[in-house]
Design a protein around this motif. Structure first.
Motif, PDB file in Angstrom:
ATOM      1  N   LYS A   4      80.095   7.782  65.488  1.00 25.23           N
ATOM      2  CA  LYS A   4      78.778   8.051  65.389  1.00 25.23           C
ATOM      3  C   LYS A   4      77.824   7.442  66.430  1.00 25.23           C
ATOM      4  O   LYS A   4      76.849   8.257  66.755  1.00 25.23           O
ATOM      5  CB  LYS A   4      78.481   6.927  64.112  1.00 25.23           C
ATOM      6  CG  LYS A   4      76.849   7.064  63.589  1.00 25.23           C
ATOM      7  CD  LYS A   4      76.525   6.010  62.324  1.00 25.23           C
ATOM      8  CE  LYS A   4      75.264   6.207  61.997  1.00 25.23           C
ATOM      9  NZ  LYS A   4      74.796   5.421  60.845  1.00 25.23           N
ATOM     10  N   GLN A   5      78.277   6.554  67.160  1.00 28.86           N
ATOM     11  CA  GLN A   5      77.629   6.140  68.184  1.00 28.86           C
ATOM     12  C   GLN A   5      77.659   7.337  69.524  1.00 28.86           C
ATOM     13  O   GLN A   5      76.833   7.538  70.214  1.00 28.86           O
ATOM     14  CB  GLN A   5      78.053   5.050  68.943  1.00 28.86           C
ATOM     15  CG  GLN A   5      77.715   3.683  68.239  1.00 28.86           C
ATOM     16  CD  GLN A   5      78.280   2.433  68.621  1.00 28.86           C
ATOM     17  OE1 GLN A   5      79.553   2.311  68.924  1.00 28.86           O
ATOM     18  NE2 GLN A   5      77.509   1.315  68.573  1.00 28.86           N
ATOM     19  N   ARG A   6      78.969   7.839  69.436  1.00 30.47           N
ATOM     20  CA  ARG A   6      79.325   8.818  70.428  1.00 30.47           C
ATOM     21  C   ARG A   6      78.611  10.109  70.379  1.00 30.47           C
ATOM     22  O   ARG A   6      78.030  10.861  71.194  1.00 30.47           O
ATOM     23  CB  ARG A   6      80.611   8.927  70.509  1.00 30.47           C
ATOM     24  CG  ARG A   6      81.235  10.042  71.530  1.00 30.47           C
ATOM     25  CD  ARG A   6      82.666   9.924  71.905  1.00 30.47           C
ATOM     26  NE  ARG A   6      83.476  10.448  70.789  1.00 30.47           N
ATOM     27  CZ  ARG A   6      84.242   9.302  70.050  1.00 30.47           C
ATOM     28  NH1 ARG A   6      84.428   8.051  70.672  1.00 30.47           N
ATOM     29  NH2 ARG A   6      85.031   9.531  68.994  1.00 30.47           N
ATOM     30  N   VAL A  10      70.612   9.795  70.620  1.00 33.11           N
ATOM     31  CA  VAL A  10      69.964   9.098  71.482  1.00 33.11           C
ATOM     32  C   VAL A  10      70.822   8.540  72.612  1.00 33.11           C
ATOM     33  O   VAL A  10      70.494   8.617  73.774  1.00 33.11           O
ATOM     34  CB  VAL A  10      69.312   7.761  70.539  1.00 33.11           C
ATOM     35  CG1 VAL A  10      69.115   6.755  71.444  1.00 33.11           C
ATOM     36  CG2 VAL A  10      68.458   7.958  69.650  1.00 33.11           C
ATOM     37  N   SER A  11      72.019   8.526  72.349  1.00 36.51           N
ATOM     38  CA  SER A  11      73.161   8.240  73.385  1.00 36.51           C
ATOM     39  C   SER A  11      73.353   9.157  74.324  1.00 36.51           C
ATOM     40  O   SER A  11      73.568   9.014  75.518  1.00 36.51           O
ATOM     41  CB  SER A  11      74.466   7.716  72.626  1.00 36.51           C
ATOM     42  OG  SER A  11      75.056   8.708  72.166  1.00 36.51           O
ATOM     43  N   ILE A  12      73.570  10.378  73.982  1.00 38.40           N
ATOM     44  CA  ILE A  12      73.580  11.649  74.357  1.00 38.40           C
ATOM     45  C   ILE A  12      72.155  11.752  75.615  1.00 38.40           C
ATOM     46  O   ILE A  12      72.309  12.109  76.777  1.00 38.40           O
ATOM     47  CB  ILE A  12      73.515  13.064  73.922  1.00 38.40           C
ATOM     48  CG1 ILE A  12      75.007  12.728  72.872  1.00 38.40           C
ATOM     49  CG2 ILE A  12      73.800  14.081  74.676  1.00 38.40           C
ATOM     50  CD1 ILE A  12      76.216  12.821  73.565  1.00 38.40           C
ATOM     51  N   ILE A  16      72.307  11.668  79.585  1.00 34.87           N
ATOM     52  CA  ILE A  16      71.803  12.667  80.550  1.00 34.87           C
ATOM     53  C   ILE A  16      70.670  12.070  81.424  1.00 34.87           C
ATOM     54  O   ILE A  16      70.620  12.481  82.695  1.00 34.87           O
ATOM     55  CB  ILE A  16      71.140  13.724  79.864  1.00 34.87           C
ATOM     56  CG1 ILE A  16      72.323  14.491  79.054  1.00 34.87           C
ATOM     57  CG2 ILE A  16      70.461  14.855  80.744  1.00 34.87           C
ATOM     58  CD1 ILE A  16      72.009  15.536  78.057  1.00 34.87           C
ATOM     59  N   ARG A  17      69.952  11.299  80.721  1.00 30.47           N
ATOM     60  CA  ARG A  17      68.830  10.495  81.644  1.00 30.47           C
ATOM     61  C   ARG A  17      69.475   9.873  82.766  1.00 30.47           C
ATOM     62  O   ARG A  17      68.851   9.626  83.826  1.00 30.47           O
ATOM     63  CB  ARG A  17      68.086   9.670  80.864  1.00 30.47           C
ATOM     64  CG  ARG A  17      66.524   9.133  81.538  1.00 30.47           C
ATOM     65  CD  ARG A  17      65.795   8.600  80.632  1.00 30.47           C
ATOM     66  NE  ARG A  17      66.426   7.642  79.486  1.00 30.47           N
ATOM     67  CZ  ARG A  17      65.466   7.038  78.524  1.00 30.47           C
ATOM     68  NH1 ARG A  17      64.258   7.227  78.242  1.00 30.47           N
ATOM     69  NH2 ARG A  17      66.202   5.995  77.732  1.00 30.47           N
ATOM     70  N   ALA A  51      68.441  16.097  71.851  1.00 31.23           N
ATOM     71  CA  ALA A  51      68.513  15.016  73.158  1.00 31.23           C
ATOM     72  C   ALA A  51      67.532  15.679  74.251  1.00 31.23           C
ATOM     73  O   ALA A  51      66.745  15.008  75.089  1.00 31.23           O
ATOM     74  CB  ALA A  51      69.863  14.677  73.743  1.00 31.23           C
ATOM     75  N   MET A  52      67.857  17.076  74.575  1.00 29.35           N
ATOM     76  CA  MET A  52      67.044  17.615  75.447  1.00 29.35           C
ATOM     77  C   MET A  52      65.630  17.697  75.297  1.00 29.35           C
ATOM     78  O   MET A  52      64.643  17.737  75.860  1.00 29.35           O
ATOM     79  CB  MET A  52      67.641  19.010  75.731  1.00 29.35           C
ATOM     80  CG  MET A  52      68.994  18.961  76.602  1.00 29.35           C
ATOM     81  SD  MET A  52      68.818  18.227  78.004  1.00 29.35           S
ATOM     82  CE  MET A  52      70.300  18.869  79.052  1.00 29.35           C
ATOM     83  N   ARG A  53      65.284  18.195  73.841  1.00 27.96           N
ATOM     84  CA  ARG A  53      63.833  18.166  73.361  1.00 27.96           C
ATOM     85  C   ARG A  53      63.115  16.856  73.624  1.00 27.96           C
ATOM     86  O   ARG A  53      61.945  17.023  74.276  1.00 27.96           O
ATOM     87  CB  ARG A  53      63.892  18.538  72.105  1.00 27.96           C
ATOM     88  CG  ARG A  53      62.536  18.745  71.188  1.00 27.96           C
ATOM     89  CD  ARG A  53      62.694  19.420  69.993  1.00 27.96           C
ATOM     90  NE  ARG A  53      63.108  18.197  69.108  1.00 27.96           N
ATOM     91  CZ  ARG A  53      63.240  18.298  67.829  1.00 27.96           C
ATOM     92  NH1 ARG A  53      63.398  19.589  67.446  1.00 27.96           N
ATOM     93  NH2 ARG A  53      63.523  17.379  66.971  1.00 27.96           N
TER      94      ARG A  53
END
Length: 233
Positions: A4-6, A10-12, A16-17, A51-53
């Motif tokens: 779930k975390q992976r 938000v974690s993605i 990326i950030r 995540a990208m959005r």
């Protein structure tokens, strides 16, 4: 890490950030396609898309249909306000920009800076004192502290040629900003630096930024008499 975390968007997003902040992907670089990131992180393409959005909405990346995703050259940093690049501000007024590095040194964060960042203990920081000029006249004096744990690359930047203001705006987007604006009477030291008169009303801007919970920079900037700030949120 659990599945779930992976697979959390938000974690993605944060991963990326972090790639952008540590210069794996620099300003103007094209990022891998959503499908490639999905394969890399072992998640659904829709998770990467979400995540990208969020990264695009925060002003860190730019998404174009059929054009892919690129790291913005001039991050918008929409979280609180658009931090101006002083050089561009001066040039937009029709004046010639100048810059002087007065001094820089690595120091433990002072009690005042620790309070600004709400730090429980001192951290190594780069203190930079510099003067921005307009038509060879003092424009803004800045006294800035930069956290070296968050921004280690700043030690390799030639701050005699490029201001910390411009480098940080272009390379270290923030997620949180505390801003304080006020006026105060100028002191004798202000007069020496800004070529003003003791007692002149001076505009002061104190700004502290973070990326997530990590401190980036804390700035105290004092402007010449008559300065006006224009920014857009």
């Amino acid at each position: 890490m659990t599945d779930k975390q992976r697979h959390s968007w938000v974690s993605i997003r944060d991963s990326i950030r972090e790639m952008i902040l540590n210069s794996t992907y620099g300003p103007g670089d094209k990022l891998p396609r959503d499908e490639e990131f999905a394969a890399q992180f072992g998640c659904a393409r829709s998770t990467v898309h979400r995540a990208m959005r969020d990264l695009a909405q925060s002003g860190l990346v730019e998404r174009r249909r059929k054009g892919g995703t690129t790291v913005r050259r001039d991050p918008v940093t929409r979280a609180t306000l658009n931090i101006p690049i002083t050089r561009l501000e001066v040039e937009q007024k029709g004046s010639t920009y100048g810059y002087q590095l007065i001094r820089q040194s690595v120091q433990p964060s002072s009690p005042a800076i620790m309070a600004n960042f709400a730090l429980p203990e001192a951290r190594p920081m780069l203190r930079v004192e510099a003067l921005h000029l307009a038509d060879s006249r003092p424009y803004i004096f800045e006294d800035r502290w930069i956290c070296l744990e968050t921004v280690p690359e700043i030690t390799s930047v030639d701050l005699t040629r490029e201001s910390a203001n411009e480098w940080l705006v272009r390379n270290r987007p923030y997620s949180r900003c505390d801003l304080r604006l006020y006026a105060r009477p100028g002191s004798a030291s202000d007069s020496e630096i800004l070529q003003s008169k003791p007692g002149d009303a001076l505009f002061v801007m104190e700004r502290t930024t973070w990326i997530g919970e990590a401190p980036i920079t804390s700035l105290s900037a004092v402007a010449h008499p008559g300065y006006q700030l224009l920014t857009q949120g």
